[in-house]
Enzyme design. Structure first.
Site, short mmCIF file in Angstrom:
data_model
loop_
_atom_site.label_atom_id
_atom_site.label_comp_id
_atom_site.label_asym_id
_atom_site.label_seq_id
_atom_site.Cartn_x
_atom_site.Cartn_y
_atom_site.Cartn_z
N CYS A 109 1.07 -1.08 -0.02
CA CYS A 109 -0.20 0.00 -0.01
C CYS A 109 0.81 1.42 -0.23
CB CYS A 109 -0.92 -0.15 1.18
SG CYS A 109 -2.02 -1.45 1.56
C1 BEZ Z 1 0.55 -4.82 2.00
O1 BEZ Z 1 -0.40 -3.92 1.65
O2 BEZ Z 1 1.60 -4.58 1.93
C2 BEZ Z 1 -0.22 -6.16 2.06
C3 BEZ Z 1 -1.19 -6.32 2.63
C4 BEZ Z 1 -1.89 -7.55 2.86
C5 BEZ Z 1 -0.93 -8.86 2.50
C6 BEZ Z 1 0.25 -8.60 1.89
C7 BEZ Z 1 0.78 -7.21 1.49
#
Ligand code: BEZ
Length: 211
Positions: free
Chosen positions: A45
């Site tokens: 994100c």
């Molecule tokens: C992320 O946003 O980095 C993420 C969220 C859930 C699982 C894997 C990565």
């Protein structure tokens, strides 16, 4: 029932990193990209929100407002934005909705409990100036989205709305376009002075009209 293409998207009022937002009023006459992400302070994100900030001028050119959402609070968003700006060398210049009561997530079907319990998945909604839903895509949490593809779809939608052409497989800005089926070939020849090639009566190509 899940939101479907062509639906008027639900309105809501919710807090964000940029204050309270009444969604339809905030959208005004712009196109909107509303995208959700699972949680603040997560690695994928962080890269996505940084990339979207760096693309701000591209969204502006197309009269598009962008707005992100997760189920975290405004305070959490404010702290995380500092990290995004620092690590992605950018300046988050669009609001992130805070949705701790999951009001917006429920309205838009952003929570898929069998995938991510109580977290928003990676959804994207492209909404036109009439508040109609024009695209939805949902990515898994572990896969960062390609926002160049989102811009490509916006270009395609705007070409259809403003110039009555569609875009063929793997189309890129500047490539030839497809004359929409509702226009006859005779009409197309008048409308597209750069020329119309009739490959088949149902497959007519023309240079991109706005280039
Ligand atoms: C992320 O946003 O980095 C993420 C969220 C859930 C699982 C894997 C990565």
């Amino acid at each position: 029932m899940a939101l479907q293409l062509g639906d008027i998207v639900p309105d809501f009022t919710q807090e964000s990193s940029a204050g309270s937002i009444s969604f339809h009023e905030w959208a005004g006459d712009s196109w909107v990209v509303l995208f959700s992400h699972p949680a603040d302070y997560t690695p994928v994100c962080t890269t996505e929100l940084g990339a979207v900030a760096s693309l701000k001028s591209e969204f502006d050119k197309r009269n598009v407002k962008v707005i992100a959402l997760s189920v975290d609070s405004v305070e959490s968003h404010q702290g995380w934005i500092k990290d995004i700006n620092e690590t992605q060398n950018t300046n988050v210049n669009y609001p992130i909705l805070a949705d701790p009561d999951q009001k917006v997530a429920d309205l838009y079907g952003m929570i898929h409990p069998n995938s991510l319990n109580n977290l928003t998945v990676r959804s994207v909604f492209i909404i036109d100036p009439h508040k109609k839903l024009r695209l939805t895509i949902t990515y898994p949490a572990s896969t960062g989205r390609n926002f160049d593809e989102i811009l490509r779809v916006i270009d395609s939608l705007q070409l259809t709305d403003y110039h009555q052409v569609a875009t063929p497989v793997n189309w890129k800005d500047g490539d030839d376009c497809v004359v929409v089926p509702s226009i006859s070939t005779e009409e197309a020849k008048q409308k597209f002075p750069k020329g119309v090639t009739e490959v088949k009566p149902y497959l007519r190509m023309t240079p991109q009209p706005n280039k």
